[in-house]
Design a protein around this motif. Structure first.
Motif, PDB file in Angstrom:
ATOM      1  N   PRO A 270      20.461 -24.195 -17.647  1.00 48.38           N
ATOM      2  CA  PRO A 270      21.400 -23.022 -18.174  1.00 48.38           C
ATOM      3  C   PRO A 270      20.954 -21.739 -17.500  1.00 48.38           C
ATOM      4  N   PHE A 271      21.859 -20.857 -17.169  1.00 45.28           N
ATOM      5  CA  PHE A 271      21.453 -19.598 -16.772  1.00 45.28           C
ATOM      6  C   PHE A 271      21.204 -18.796 -17.825  1.00 45.28           C
ATOM      7  N   ILE A 272      21.942 -18.752 -19.161  1.00 49.60           N
ATOM      8  CA  ILE A 272      21.769 -17.931 -20.188  1.00 49.60           C
ATOM      9  C   ILE A 272      20.439 -18.329 -20.882  1.00 49.60           C
ATOM     10  N   GLY A 273      19.320 -17.447 -20.997  1.00 52.49           N
ATOM     11  CA  GLY A 273      18.301 -17.710 -21.632  1.00 52.49           C
ATOM     12  C   GLY A 273      17.339 -18.169 -20.618  1.00 52.49           C
ATOM     13  N   SER A 274      17.567 -18.081 -19.472  1.00 50.70           N
ATOM     14  CA  SER A 274      16.429 -18.759 -18.305  1.00 50.70           C
ATOM     15  C   SER A 274      15.184 -17.831 -18.201  1.00 50.70           C
ATOM     16  N   ALA A 275      14.194 -18.138 -17.949  1.00 50.23           N
ATOM     17  CA  ALA A 275      12.840 -17.597 -17.748  1.00 50.23           C
ATOM     18  C   ALA A 275      12.989 -16.669 -16.597  1.00 50.23           C
ATOM     19  N   ASP A 276      13.881 -17.004 -15.627  1.00 52.15           N
ATOM     20  CA  ASP A 276      13.976 -16.330 -14.488  1.00 52.15           C
ATOM     21  C   ASP A 276      14.564 -14.746 -14.486  1.00 52.15           C
ATOM     22  N   ILE A 277      15.306 -14.682 -15.437  1.00 48.23           N
ATOM     23  CA  ILE A 277      15.887 -13.475 -15.698  1.00 48.23           C
ATOM     24  C   ILE A 277      14.730 -12.516 -16.226  1.00 48.23           C
ATOM     25  N   GLN A 278      13.971 -12.830 -16.996  1.00 45.24           N
ATOM     26  CA  GLN A 278      12.946 -12.198 -17.800  1.00 45.24           C
ATOM     27  C   GLN A 278      11.894 -11.816 -16.674  1.00 45.24           C
ATOM     28  N   SER A 279      11.734 -12.993 -15.782  1.00 47.04           N
ATOM     29  CA  SER A 279      10.578 -12.654 -14.797  1.00 47.04           C
ATOM     30  C   SER A 279      11.254 -11.665 -14.031  1.00 47.04           C
ATOM     31  N   LEU A 280      12.487 -11.460 -13.592  1.00 44.84           N
ATOM     32  CA  LEU A 280      12.866 -10.443 -12.553  1.00 44.84           C
ATOM     33  C   LEU A 280      12.799  -8.980 -13.111  1.00 44.84           C
ATOM     34  N   ALA A 281      12.951  -8.939 -14.523  1.00 50.31           N
ATOM     35  CA  ALA A 281      12.832  -7.658 -15.135  1.00 50.31           C
ATOM     36  C   ALA A 281      11.428  -7.212 -15.320  1.00 50.31           C
ATOM     37  N   ASP A 282      10.707  -8.323 -15.342  1.00 53.31           N
ATOM     38  CA  ASP A 282       9.116  -7.752 -15.413  1.00 53.31           C
ATOM     39  C   ASP A 282       8.644  -7.688 -13.983  1.00 53.31           C
ATOM     40  N   MET A 283       9.178  -8.223 -12.814  1.00 58.86           N
ATOM     41  CA  MET A 283       8.761  -7.856 -11.553  1.00 58.86           C
ATOM     42  C   MET A 283       9.249  -6.164 -11.233  1.00 58.86           C
ATOM     43  N   GLY A 284      10.556  -6.126 -11.723  1.00 55.71           N
ATOM     44  CA  GLY A 284      10.989  -4.686 -11.455  1.00 55.71           C
ATOM     45  C   GLY A 284       9.977  -3.577 -12.270  1.00 55.71           C
ATOM     46  N   ASN A 285       9.657  -3.983 -13.343  1.00 60.68           N
ATOM     47  CA  ASN A 285       8.877  -2.968 -14.364  1.00 60.68           C
ATOM     48  C   ASN A 285       7.604  -2.924 -13.711  1.00 60.68           C
ATOM     49  N   SER A 286       6.952  -3.967 -13.008  1.00 64.10           N
ATOM     50  CA  SER A 286       5.709  -3.796 -12.152  1.00 64.10           C
ATOM     51  C   SER A 286       5.776  -2.884 -11.014  1.00 64.10           C
ATOM     52  N   TYR A 287       6.729  -3.189 -10.333  1.00 64.24           N
ATOM     53  CA  TYR A 287       6.982  -2.383  -9.047  1.00 64.24           C
ATOM     54  C   TYR A 287       7.104  -0.881  -9.569  1.00 64.24           C
ATOM     55  N   ALA A 288       7.850  -0.673 -10.662  1.00 60.92           N
ATOM     56  CA  ALA A 288       8.066   0.681 -11.236  1.00 60.92           C
ATOM     57  C   ALA A 288       6.752   1.531 -11.503  1.00 60.92           C
ATOM     58  N   VAL A 289       5.830   0.676 -12.339  1.00 63.38           N
ATOM     59  CA  VAL A 289       4.601   1.169 -12.561  1.00 63.38           C
ATOM     60  C   VAL A 289       3.883   1.695 -11.356  1.00 63.38           C
ATOM     61  N   ILE A 290       3.845   1.012 -10.259  1.00 67.08           N
ATOM     62  CA  ILE A 290       3.203   1.299  -9.091  1.00 67.08           C
ATOM     63  C   ILE A 290       3.773   2.704  -8.538  1.00 67.08           C
ATOM     64  N   ALA A 291       5.243   2.863  -8.649  1.00 63.97           N
ATOM     65  CA  ALA A 291       6.122   3.888  -7.999  1.00 63.97           C
ATOM     66  C   ALA A 291       5.732   5.058  -8.956  1.00 63.97           C
ATOM     67  N   ASP A 292       5.382   5.018 -10.413  1.00 67.80           N
ATOM     68  CA  ASP A 292       5.043   6.111 -11.154  1.00 67.80           C
ATOM     69  C   ASP A 292       3.486   6.281 -11.170  1.00 67.80           C
ATOM     70  N   MET A 293       2.593   5.494 -10.282  1.00 63.78           N
ATOM     71  CA  MET A 293       1.265   5.725 -10.341  1.00 63.78           C
ATOM     72  C   MET A 293       0.723   7.228  -9.842  1.00 63.78           C
ATOM     73  N   ARG A 294       0.094   7.892 -10.461  1.00 61.52           N
ATOM     74  CA  ARG A 294      -0.299   9.269 -10.112  1.00 61.52           C
ATOM     75  C   ARG A 294      -1.646   9.206  -9.024  1.00 61.52           C
ATOM     76  N   SER A 295      -1.562  10.318  -8.346  1.00 58.91           N
ATOM     77  CA  SER A 295      -2.673  10.350  -7.231  1.00 58.91           C
ATOM     78  C   SER A 295      -4.202  10.950  -8.026  1.00 58.91           C
ATOM     79  N   LEU A 296      -4.006  11.239  -9.237  1.00 59.69           N
ATOM     80  CA  LEU A 296      -5.129  11.926  -9.867  1.00 59.69           C
ATOM     81  C   LEU A 296      -5.147  11.651 -11.298  1.00 59.69           C
ATOM     82  N   PRO A 297      -6.210  11.236 -11.820  1.00 58.10           N
ATOM     83  CA  PRO A 297      -6.369  11.040 -13.348  1.00 58.10           C
ATOM     84  C   PRO A 297      -6.258  12.375 -14.001  1.00 58.10           C
ATOM     85  N   VAL A 298      -5.154  13.075 -13.915  1.00 59.20           N
ATOM     86  CA  VAL A 298      -5.072  14.309 -14.515  1.00 59.20           C
ATOM     87  C   VAL A 298      -3.503  14.353 -14.970  1.00 59.20           C
ATOM     88  N   THR A 299      -3.219  14.883 -16.191  1.00 58.09           N
ATOM     89  CA  THR A 299      -1.895  15.051 -16.865  1.00 58.09           C
ATOM     90  C   THR A 299      -1.608  16.367 -16.864  1.00 58.09           C
TER      91      THR A 299
END
Length: 447
Positions: free
Chosen positions: A376-405
């Motif tokens: 079944p498509f509904i409830g497939s783990a692939d959907i959550q994995s796709l979201a997790d993949m996007g979140n991981s890439y977003a974390v890298i995109a938001d990564m700072r170049s200095l440990p300064v806030t």
């Protein structure tokens, strides 16, 4: 790429079984980029950390005077008690004799030549507020410095091949902090090379005060002025210059560790590859910023309060001091700019390829009808994995170049300016400030 080797032959089986490619590859990539804890020894690394990082934080409590205490037979507990007592004793040694000597000179309550001692707010703020604050700041920094160093090991950031260099960097930092020669050089700077004595004597020519009497040959220090120039101020200046020396040691250590090939993680939740603990460690210098701001207040107090000079006239000097404090406290973290930028680039490439791979397999399976008919498509783990993949890439995109806030920068700025706040009362009486505040908080209570 190597991390994807052999995965192509397994693609059909994973799709038929409904197991997302992202999950398997992400696990494999993590295991490749972050070797197991066994590489550095079992357990939470407490034992190795204790073996590498000394129990005491010598960059913040060693030196000439501790060596004198040690040679006198004092143990570690006695040294710590002496440091605690010094927070009270040193300001009294610097200030209390001035009360007696200025009274002896007839300069305590009134002065025929200028400002009497009790109205020299600059001297009181320097010796009774700034001096103990610098001593307290040392204790606060010491409480943070060892846990911060230990995080390099607890988080397994140092690769095995660089562990000996890390040990050498730690040992070097503690050795420099305990250097007797450094303290001797600082004392020499205070009394000779840096011309502090000349400045202290010459200041009387600009504004007559309790510490000097005018004469035909120039200002002559009073008895109290001699003690102030050669004992009180050198105590403060020694503590201040030793603080600058500590920050030099800290910056040197960070510069060395940044060159160790640290195993940073581009998807770490702190957005700085796992170096977020350096933000907390650097915030330990907040008390130092407050103490530095207190010196600024001391410099402003007499001309603003006694001389009635408008506080806004000194806005340029205030800005310079704030920038100076930010440079002292935050600039050591600039050493990590290249390594964090490199980690972000590597993460963007590696995880970008991984996201492309997973997106293609997801598209083939669910969009182009290659999925198993009984899955079944509904409830497939692939959907959550796709979201997790996007979140991981977003974390890298938001990564700072200095440990300064931004919060860190604002915090240091506010801490530096906080001691200056009482001088705002010279611009507007407290009663007027309270009246305006009441009008804001309680409408109708004032205009």
């Amino acid at each position: 790429m190597g991390i994807f080797a052999g995965a192509e032959s397994q693609r059909g089986a994973r799709l038929r079984m409904g197991k997302p490619a992202y999950t398997a590859n992400f696990k494999f990539m993590s295991e490749t980029a972050i070797p197991a804890a066994a590489a550095l020894g079992a357990g939470p690394l407490d034992a190795p950390a204790q073996a590498i990082i000394p129990q005491s934080s010598l960059p913040f409590n060693g030196g000439l005077f501790f060596e004198v205490f040690r040679r006198a037979g004092a143990d570690e507990a006695a040294l710590q008690r002496a440091r605690t007592v010094s927070i009270l004793i040193l300001p009294l040694i610097a200030w209390l004799p001035l009360v007696v000597l200025s009274a002896f000179d007839g300069q305590l309550l009134r002065s025929a030549t200028g400002t009497p001692f009790l109205r020299d707010y600059s001297a009181h703020i320097r010796l009774l507020v700034a001096l103990p604050l610098f001593l307290i700041a040392g204790r606060v920094a010491e409480a943070r410095i060892r846990p911060t160093l230990q995080q390099f090991l607890t988080r397994q950031l140092v690769p095995p091949q660089s562990m000996e260099k890390f040990k050498a960097s730690v040992a070097s930092a503690f050795r420099l902090g305990d250097s007797v020669l450094a303290d001797i050089v600082i004392l020499a700077l205070i009394y000779s090379v840096d011309l502090f004595v000349v400045r202290r004597t010459g200041v009387a020519a600009e504004a007559a005060a309790w510490y000097a009497n005018p004469s035909k040959s120039g200002p002559v220090l009073t008895i109290g002025g001699i003690y102030y120039a050669y004992v009180s101020l050198p105590i403060l200046q020694f503590i201040l210059l030793r603080w600058y020396y500590r920050l030099f040691i800290w910056g040197r250590f960070l510069r060395q560790t940044a060159r160790l090939g640290l195993r940073l993680i581009p998807t770490h939740a702190d957005r700085v590859g796992g170096l977020g603990f350096l933000i907390t460690g650097t915030q330990a210098f907040t008390f130092f910023a407050i103490a530095q701001g207190t010196l600024l207040t001391a410099w402003l107090a007499t001309p603003v309060i006694v001389g009635k000079a408008p506080l806004p006239e000194f806005k340029a000097e205030i800005v310079v001091v704030v920038v100076f404090v930010l440079l002292l406290t935050v600039s050591p973290l600039l050493s990590y700019l290249p390594v964090l930028a490199r980690t972000k680039r590597r993460g963007s490439i590696d995880y970008g390829a991984l996201a492309t791979r997973y997106g293609r397999e997801f598209d083939e399976k669910w969009v182009h009808g290659h999925a198993s008919s009984d899955e079944p498509f509904i409830g497939s783990a692939d959907i959550q994995s796709l979201a997790d993949m996007g979140n991981s890439y977003a974390v890298i995109a938001d990564m700072r170049s200095l440990p300064v806030t931004p919060q860190m920068l604002v915090g240091f700025g506010v801490a530096t300016l906080l001691p200056v706040a009482p001088l705002l009362l010279t611009l507007m009486p407290l009663s007027a400030i309270l009246k305006k505040l009441a009008g804001i908080l309680l409408p109708g209570s004032g205009n």
